[in-house]
Design a protein around this motif. Structure first.
Motif, PDB file in Angstrom:
ATOM      1  N   ILE A  92       0.665  -1.315   0.124  1.00 48.75           N
ATOM      2  CA  ILE A  92       0.098   0.063  -0.160  1.00 48.75           C
ATOM      3  C   ILE A  92       0.842   1.267   0.096  1.00 48.75           C
ATOM      4  N   GLU A  93       1.985   1.281   0.663  1.00 49.73           N
ATOM      5  CA  GLU A  93       2.737   2.244   0.785  1.00 49.73           C
ATOM      6  C   GLU A  93       3.491   2.726  -0.563  1.00 49.73           C
ATOM      7  N   GLY A  94       3.741   1.438  -1.377  1.00 52.20           N
ATOM      8  CA  GLY A  94       4.496   1.810  -2.536  1.00 52.20           C
ATOM      9  C   GLY A  94       3.533   2.544  -3.262  1.00 52.20           C
ATOM     10  N   LEU A  95       2.105   1.994  -3.501  1.00 56.14           N
ATOM     11  CA  LEU A  95       1.104   2.615  -4.318  1.00 56.14           C
ATOM     12  C   LEU A  95       0.611   4.029  -3.963  1.00 56.14           C
ATOM     13  N   ILE A  96       0.545   4.261  -2.543  1.00 57.27           N
ATOM     14  CA  ILE A  96       0.424   5.529  -2.366  1.00 57.27           C
ATOM     15  C   ILE A  96       1.416   6.562  -2.624  1.00 57.27           C
ATOM     16  N   ASP A  97       2.720   5.996  -2.601  1.00 60.47           N
ATOM     17  CA  ASP A  97       3.913   6.717  -2.989  1.00 60.47           C
ATOM     18  C   ASP A  97       3.662   7.243  -4.426  1.00 60.47           C
ATOM     19  N   THR A  98       3.546   6.280  -5.182  1.00 66.29           N
ATOM     20  CA  THR A  98       3.085   6.760  -6.670  1.00 66.29           C
ATOM     21  C   THR A  98       1.926   7.837  -6.620  1.00 66.29           C
ATOM     22  N   ALA A  99       0.837   7.512  -5.876  1.00 65.53           N
ATOM     23  CA  ALA A  99      -0.247   8.534  -6.133  1.00 65.53           C
ATOM     24  C   ALA A  99       0.070   9.860  -5.636  1.00 65.53           C
ATOM     25  N   VAL A 100       1.036   9.896  -4.505  1.00 64.13           N
ATOM     26  CA  VAL A 100       1.605  11.303  -3.929  1.00 64.13           C
ATOM     27  C   VAL A 100       2.218  12.087  -5.191  1.00 64.13           C
ATOM     28  N   SER A 101       3.406  11.201  -5.615  1.00 66.95           N
ATOM     29  CA  SER A 101       4.334  11.691  -6.864  1.00 66.95           C
ATOM     30  C   SER A 101       3.318  12.292  -8.030  1.00 66.95           C
ATOM     31  N   ILE A 102       2.261  11.624  -8.351  1.00 67.15           N
ATOM     32  CA  ILE A 102       1.699  12.110  -9.258  1.00 67.15           C
ATOM     33  C   ILE A 102       0.839  13.451  -8.714  1.00 67.15           C
ATOM     34  N   ALA A 103       0.255  13.441  -7.858  1.00 66.49           N
ATOM     35  CA  ALA A 103      -0.460  14.655  -7.073  1.00 66.49           C
ATOM     36  C   ALA A 103       0.619  15.869  -7.022  1.00 66.49           C
TER      37      ALA A 103
END
Lengths: 122, 227
Positions: A92-103
């Motif tokens: 989950i951390e990995g996926l959220i990390d991707t989401a945050v970079s996009i944001a």
């Protein structure tokens, strides 16, 4: 134990069984030490091939979710729930990390992401 | 896994039809479905395995024994249901029990009547008065009552409604709860076999097209496209 096989699903039957048992372990419906039905019994209940249920159990064992004691049966492995949860958290951390970079690139605020999270988690 | 049945290079030549080099293996504790169209050679294969037709070439091993040498010994441990040829329809299950007691060493009256009860078959009614599904269940009860290790059945589900077919598939899965037991069943109703069979052997025009596990067949070939 309630397992539902869908013939219209794209996932092979052994995978459907595997995923459903995994989710029952994580939701604590199946607890460490619980005895699973024998491969022959489960095959009969679900009206599927013995080889299919065997495959499902073998993969669960390889991934450490269950233990087979020859002559006795297949049990939910002990202590593993925490480790499984830890693995899921990392994912989950990995996926959220991707989401945050996009944001950040798109100037989307933390609040907005939290809103999305709230909606999705429902 | 040990094999309960090994068929090697089975050949049977008729004027207009022949079985060509039929070879397959049935592991212990599993169900194999023999599929193919009418006249493909399913029944001939089963009869050749049982030595009911004289084969021209090849060998059949059951329980590791050669059918040629140990036929009687082997047949004590096989339960058979063939398409045609059964008891007179004017016999009741009780009569059939009396006959079978003298045929199989291991025939168990208790087991036979237990199966009759499980399958809801009245024991003192002549089988002429049975429905098609009940007749098939009676045949299967007879095939099971001498405690066989291997069941060989020719088209046991044809002509039956989905509920009766389901009952019969349940009987097979009950039977292989014992890991030493296996079932070889021919059918052209593929959906029956698609579910419970562990292995599928496909015969066409007297030749084996494929013999694979159900999972290999369904999961790996599910995305076949026809052009």
């Amino acid at each position: 134990m309630n397992i539902i096989i869908s013939n219209s699903s794209n996932a092979p039957i052994y995978e459907q069984i595997k995923e459903q048992i995994k989710s029952k372990i994580l939701s604590n419906e199946l607890k460490p030490g619980d005895l699973l039905p024998s491969i022959r019994n489960l095959a009969k209940d679900l009206r599927i091939s013995v080889i299919t249920t065997k495959n499902a159990y073998e993969e669960l064992e390889r991934e450490g979710y269950v233990e087979t004691i020859p002559g006795k049966g297949t049990y939910i492995a002990s202590k593993n729930v925490e480790i499984i949860k830890e693995e899921q958290m990392q994912k989950i951390e990995g996926l959220i990390d991707t989401a945050v970079s996009i944001a950040k690139i798109s100037k989307i605020t933390k609040e907005e992401i939290k809103d999305i999270l709230d909606i999705l988690y429902e | 896994m040990d094999n309960i049945l090994e068929v090697k290079n089975l050949c049977k030549v008729y004027d207009r039809f022949s079985l060509k080099n039929i070879s397959f293996e049935l592991p212990k504790g599993t169900i194999m479905g023999l599929v193919g169209e009418n006249g493909a050679g399913k029944s001939t294969t089963l009869k050749a395995i049982l030595n009911l037709v004289k084969i021209n070439n090849g060998s059949v091993k059951v329980f590791g024994l050669d059918m040629k040498d140990k036929e009687i010994e082997i047949k004590e441990d096989i339960g058979v249901v063939l398409d045609e040829g059964f008891f007179s329809e004017y016999l009741t299950p009780t009569n059939i029990n009396d006959i079978m007691t003298g045929i199989y060493k291991n025939w168990s009256k208790e087991l036979f009547f237990k199966y009759l009860e499980d399958f809801n078959l009245p024991k003192d009614k002549i089988s002429k008065e049975y429905s098609t599904g009940m007749k098939m269940k009676l045949k299967i009860a007879v095939a099971l009552a001498h405690k066989p290790k291997l069941l060989i059945l020719d088209e046991p589900t044809s002509g039956l409604d989905p509920i009766a077919r389901g009952d019969i598939l349940d009987i097979f899965q009950d039977f292989i709860q014992d890991e030493e037991h296996s079932v070889l069943v021919s059918s052209h109703i593929t959906s029956d076999l698609e579910n419970i069979a562990d292995y599928i052997t496909f015969i066409n025009n007297g030749e084996i097209v494929l013999s694979k596990t159900r999972d290999e067949l369904i999961d790996k070939m599910r995305n076949c496209k026809m052009y």
